[in-house]
Scaffold this active site. Structure first.
Site, PDB file in Angstrom:
ATOM      1  N   GLU A   1      11.513  -8.372  -3.645  1.00  0.00           N
ATOM      2  CA  GLU A   1      11.873  -7.105  -2.995  1.00  0.00           C
ATOM      3  C   GLU A   1      13.306  -7.136  -2.477  1.00  0.00           C
ATOM      4  OE1 GLU A   1       7.533  -5.506  -1.409  1.00  0.00           O
ATOM      5  OE2 GLU A   1       8.709  -6.827  -0.128  1.00  0.00           O
TER       6      GLU A   1
ATOM      7  N   SER B   1       0.816  -1.213   0.000  1.00  0.00           N
ATOM      8  CA  SER B   1       0.000   0.000   0.000  1.00  0.00           C
ATOM      9  C   SER B   1       0.847   1.260   0.000  1.00  0.00           C
ATOM     10  CB  SER B   1      -0.932  -0.006   1.214  1.00  0.00           C
ATOM     11  OG  SER B   1      -0.197  -0.036   2.428  1.00  0.00           O
TER      12      SER B   1
ATOM     13  N   GLY C   1       4.848  -8.271   4.234  1.00  0.00           N
ATOM     14  CA  GLY C   1       3.419  -8.337   4.505  1.00  0.00           C
ATOM     15  C   GLY C   1       2.594  -8.460   3.237  1.00  0.00           C
TER      16      GLY C   1
END
Length: 229
Positions: A111, A36, A104
């Site tokens: 990543e 997000s 998460g």
């Protein structure tokens, strides 16, 4: 989380994202994280691309790639890159020493590759992500399915209690076709040692402890932008 808290947190994420995007220069190859917080940064980059910024990017997940391409950002094959000029990603927790827990969003392996390739690995976060000690957030562990029970047992020997990640009652599958165990080690006194111990487990593809690979954390705390380096 109350709606007001969520709105305030989103405002902090946007503020940190805008500060991070300012570090991106014409001609850069940019690593894009997942989640997000990073979504705010990708949208801000998309605005700059429309204004004429010339960049290319590598994505840490299918959903990040789809968002970036929809905003006119050219995506390169991560597997063919030996270096990135800069990367922007979020974190689930971070400390003053720039140790992180990530994953998460389920994209921790890619990543970690992106962060390792980056000359300038930037993490953006709202104030809620800063902690004195890692570990209130569980440590995500991506595991090859055939090694699931073995990895689970080996982590238990290290003091971790793990559960298989599910979403809406279904087993969560990563973009790499693997499973995620969310492992609770309690508050972690020595993240570097735990990271090294987890790296020795066969069948464990990647874990969410990011140690010594972050250049800076840009945190928004209300009106203020605070940079940890």
């Amino acid at each position: 989380m109350a709606t007001t808290d969520r709105t305030q947190q989103d405002a902090q994420k946007l503020s940190a994202a805008r500060a991070a995007v300012k570090f991106v220069k014409d001609g850069d190859v940019v690593g894009l994280g997942t989640g997000s917080t990073t979504t705010f940064a990708i949208k801000e980059l998309g605005k700059r691309v429309k204004e004429g910024l010339q960049i290319k990017a590598a994505a840490s997940s299918i959903r990040t790639q789809e968002l970036a391409e929809s905003l006119g950002i050219e995506i390169l094959d991560l597997g063919r890159l030996s270096q990135l000029d800069i990367s922007i990603d979020g974190a689930d927790e971070f400390t003053d020493s720039l140790d992180l827990i990530k994953g998460g969003g389920g994209a921790l392996f890619r990543e970690k590759i992106i962060a390792s390739l980056s000359k300038n690995a930037i993490i953006i976060a709202d104030a809620s992500k800063k902690v004195k000690k890692l570990g209130a957030f569980t440590v995500p562990v991506e595991v090859i399915p055939l090694a699931y029970q073995y990895v689970f047992d080996q982590m238990h020997k290290l003091g971790g209690k793990g559960i298989l990640r599910t979403v809406a009652g279904q087993t969560f599958i990563t973009d790499n076709g693997n499973l995620i165990i969310d492992a609770d080690f309690g508050l972690i006194d020595d993240p570097a040692k735990l990271s090294a111990d987890l790296n020795q487990i066969n069948g464990l593809l990647a874990h969410g402890l990011f140690i010594n690979i972050t250049s800076k954390v840009i945190m928004s705390d209300g009106e203020d932008i605070i940079i940890f380096e």
